[in-house]
Design an enzyme around this catalytic site. Structure first.
Site: not given
Ligand SMILES: NC(=O)c1ccc[n+]([C@@H]2O[C@H](COP(=O)([O-])OP(=O)(O)OC[C@H]3O[C@@H](n4cnc5c(N)ncnc54)[C@H](OP(=O)(O)O)[C@@H]3O)[C@@H](O)[C@H]2O)c1
Length: 250
Positions: A191, A6, A154
């Site tokens: 998040t 993951i 995005y």
């Molecule tokens: N939250 C929403 O409403 C929403 C809606 C639609 C889709 N999504 C999708 O859900 C997924 C998870 O997002 P989230 O909302 O849980 O956001 P989040 O809390 O900001 O989590 C993002 C995760 O991605 C990792 N990440 C980012 N850049 C990285 C890099 N360069 N290398 C390795 N890891 C990286 C971060 O870890 P590190 O910073 O520790 O590297 C963090 O664990 C994303 O793909 C997002 O587009 C979210």
């Protein structure tokens, strides 16, 4: 045992998925730049198979070596299934094209699209000899199918991810042990990504108020709830390989 690789597990949705799987004593391999210390602690006491790789996914050239290393790490495990969850993602840079940093655009597309494409390629290559269930879940977004001003990269990266899903599912259909691959939008989830969206100005992101209002009206899902919805889908036959679904409507 199933092994789940993951990405993006230091916070948010990926952190919640990994936590639920560790609690269920599944095999969990996490990839993110920061370590999720509470998760590592729980994994240690749970004595489940757990490894964390501190890795920056913008270092796309190093992903094949990382995946080789990961696949050797569970050689001794008796496997039922293996999954890749491409969850890591970034919303940055937010703003209209013409005002974005070149480095921000590059980092965005590497994290959200190039890294998943390489992870998928390596997962398929390295898992080919394994006669087990194989599954890839790409975390997509409603923004893959609906344009938003200020989120051009995005929207494009998530649309690209969905097209990888569709094309690769066609390629896999003739394999003896095919890799099932799906795209799933998780809904709007509280998040750090949503915190960032709310902190953006309306000039950078004209739809900012919609997301701020949703938060005010408690319209966001929680990562734990979303993780509970996602996990049963990973090794299920439904939704069908190659498709995009929205978790809210499943
Ligand atoms: N939250 C929403 O409403 C929403 C809606 C639609 C889709 N999504 C999708 O859900 C997924 C998870 O997002 P989230 O909302 O849980 O956001 P989040 O809390 O900001 O989590 C993002 C995760 O991605 C990792 N990440 C980012 N850049 C990285 C890099 N360069 N290398 C390795 N890891 C990286 C971060 O870890 P590190 O910073 O520790 O590297 C963090 O664990 C994303 O793909 C997002 O587009 C979210």
């Amino acid at each position: 045992m199933n092994i789940y690789i993951i990405t993006g597990t230091s916070s948010g949705i990926g952190g919640a998925i990994a936590r639920h799987l560790v609690d269920a004593r599944e095999g969990v391999i996490t990839i993110s730049r920061r370590e999720n210390i509470p998760l590592s602690r729980i994994a240690k006491t749970n004595s489940s198979f757990f490894r964390h790789y501190a890795f920056d996914l913008t270092q796309t050239g190093k992903i094949p070596e990382l995946m080789e290393y990961i696949f050797t790490s569970f050689k001794e495990v008796k496997l039922n299934g293996i999954a890749l969850v491409n969850n890591a993602g970034t919303i940055d840079p937010i703003g209209p094209s013409g005002k974005l940093d070149v480095s921000g655009i590059e980092a965005h597309l590497k994290t959200n699209l190039v890294a998943p494409a390489i992870l998928i390629n390596e997962f398929i290559r390295l898992s080919r000899p394994l006669k087990v269930s194989k599954s890839i879940l790409n975390i997509s977004s409603g923004a893959a199918h609906k344009p938003y001003a200020g989120w051009s990269n995005y929207c494009a990266s998530k649309a690209g991810l969905d097209m990888l899903t569709q094309s690769i599912a066609m390629e896999q259909s003739a394999e003896e042990y095919p890799v099932r691959i799906i795209s799933l939008a998780p809904g709007i989830v509280e998040t750090s990504m949503q915190q960032k969206i709310r902190a953006t100005s309306a000039e950078q992101f004209p739809m900012q108020k919609k997301f701020a209002d949703l938060y005010k009206n408690q319209g966001l899902s929680q990562p734990d709830t979303v993780a509970s919805g996602i996990i049963p889908i990973i090794f299920s036959d439904k939704p069908e390989s190659g498709t995009f679904s929205d978790l809210r409507y499943l």
